[in-house]
Enzyme design. Sequence first.
Site, mmCIF file in Angstrom:
data_model
loop_
_atom_site.group_PDB
_atom_site.id
_atom_site.type_symbol
_atom_site.label_atom_id
_atom_site.label_comp_id
_atom_site.label_asym_id
_atom_site.label_seq_id
_atom_site.Cartn_x
_atom_site.Cartn_y
_atom_site.Cartn_z
ATOM 1 N N ASN A 110 0.759 -1.294 -0.108
ATOM 2 C CA ASN A 110 -0.163 -0.219 -0.374
ATOM 3 C C ASN A 110 1.066 1.541 0.083
ATOM 4 O O ASN A 110 2.094 1.629 0.690
ATOM 5 C CB ASN A 110 -0.607 -0.260 1.110
ATOM 6 C CG ASN A 110 -1.994 1.438 0.837
ATOM 7 O OD1 ASN A 110 -2.333 1.060 0.368
ATOM 8 N ND2 ASN A 110 -1.751 1.687 2.496
ATOM 9 N N HIS A 112 0.812 5.312 1.667
ATOM 10 C CA HIS A 112 0.245 5.589 2.543
ATOM 11 C C HIS A 112 1.036 7.384 2.284
ATOM 12 O O HIS A 112 2.399 7.208 2.494
ATOM 13 C CB HIS A 112 0.654 5.632 3.915
ATOM 14 C CG HIS A 112 -0.290 6.281 4.283
ATOM 15 N ND1 HIS A 112 -1.576 6.755 5.061
ATOM 16 C CD2 HIS A 112 0.613 6.936 6.073
ATOM 17 C CE1 HIS A 112 -1.446 7.239 5.329
ATOM 18 N NE2 HIS A 112 -0.241 7.608 6.158
ATOM 19 N N SER A 139 4.983 6.843 2.400
ATOM 20 C CA SER A 139 6.108 5.540 2.551
ATOM 21 C C SER A 139 5.069 4.059 2.021
ATOM 22 O O SER A 139 3.800 4.224 1.623
ATOM 23 C CB SER A 139 5.275 5.184 3.955
ATOM 24 O OG SER A 139 5.798 6.408 5.013
ATOM 25 N N ASP A 148 -2.447 0.699 8.085
ATOM 26 C CA ASP A 148 -1.407 1.508 7.764
ATOM 27 C C ASP A 148 -0.713 1.459 8.869
ATOM 28 O O ASP A 148 0.594 1.783 9.143
ATOM 29 C CB ASP A 148 -1.547 3.160 8.239
ATOM 30 C CG ASP A 148 -2.648 3.600 6.876
ATOM 31 O OD1 ASP A 148 -2.708 2.982 5.771
ATOM 32 O OD2 ASP A 148 -3.738 4.611 7.436
HETATM 33 C C1 GRF Z 1 -2.806 9.151 -3.368
HETATM 34 O O1 GRF Z 1 -2.592 10.194 -1.875
HETATM 35 C C2 GRF Z 1 -2.287 7.737 -1.597
HETATM 36 O O2 GRF Z 1 -0.921 8.221 -1.430
HETATM 37 C C3 GRF Z 1 -3.652 7.729 -0.770
HETATM 38 O O3 GRF Z 1 -4.228 8.068 -1.384
HETATM 39 C C4 GRF Z 1 -4.199 8.704 -2.586
HETATM 40 C C5 GRF Z 1 -4.041 8.346 -3.928
HETATM 41 O O4 GRF Z 1 -4.310 9.762 -5.131
HETATM 42 N N1 GRF Z 1 -3.635 6.021 -0.416
HETATM 43 P P1 GRF Z 1 -4.412 8.724 -6.558
HETATM 44 O O5 GRF Z 1 -5.288 8.293 -6.720
HETATM 45 O O6 GRF Z 1 -3.099 7.377 -6.398
HETATM 46 O O7 GRF Z 1 -3.992 9.663 -6.971
#
Ligand code: GRF
Length: 217
Positions: A110, A112, A139, A148
């Site tokens: 994932n 984050h 991360s 997370d």
């Molecule tokens: C990103 O900031 C990611 O880190 C978080 O959600 C957002 C998704 O953005 N988990 P995208 O859909 O990849 O543009």
Amino acid sequence: MIKKRVAVLISGRGSNMAALIAAAKDESFPATVVLVLSNRPGAAGLATARDRGIETMVVDHAVYGRDREAFERAMQERLEAHRVELVCLAGFMRLFTPWFVHRWQGRMINIHPALLPAFKGLQTHQQALAAGVKIHGASVHFVVSDMDAGPIIAQGAVAVRDDDTTATLAERVLAIEHRIFPAALALLAAGRVTVVDGRCRIEGTGGSSGHLIVPEI
Ligand code: GRF
């Protein structure tokens, strides 16, 4: 090279998904994106994926009501049908049950938008500004049952500026996300990540002694 088959799970815009697809186009990249799966029929990233020639599917969580495992079993079916080996969560806004997490243990990562373990959950840029940190970032970590959490594979940092807003900070962090997510996937797909006592060891990287000091002093 036999490339690992990857599914990217999204719920929205899909800019990280696009970064993964772009990186995986490279012949030397050790993974290939075989499926983009969204839990929301209206996710903008679905059209982006189709434009890039990637198969897309929707498993709408709303259809399954409160039966989270039924939703996950439906996703699992699609993943197995595509012989998926690794899963990347790229802005996927559902929490998984232990059943699903267990199935993908060590094979699901994932992104984050914070330097974990700081600022878990939502509105991470707002949390960072409220805390007054000078360095913020993103991360990539293995997914475990706790939200997370999970061993961290890669992190990228940005300096927080005095005049930053959540929007300006988010923009710089997003640029970092687009770099570290493909990098982390490449390491995992190439078999270079080992977890020892909850910490990721990355094969073939010499212990960097680089310092990142903000403000530069
Ligand atoms: C990103 O900031 C990611 O880190 C978080 O959600 C957002 C998704 O953005 N988990 P995208 O859909 O990849 O543009």
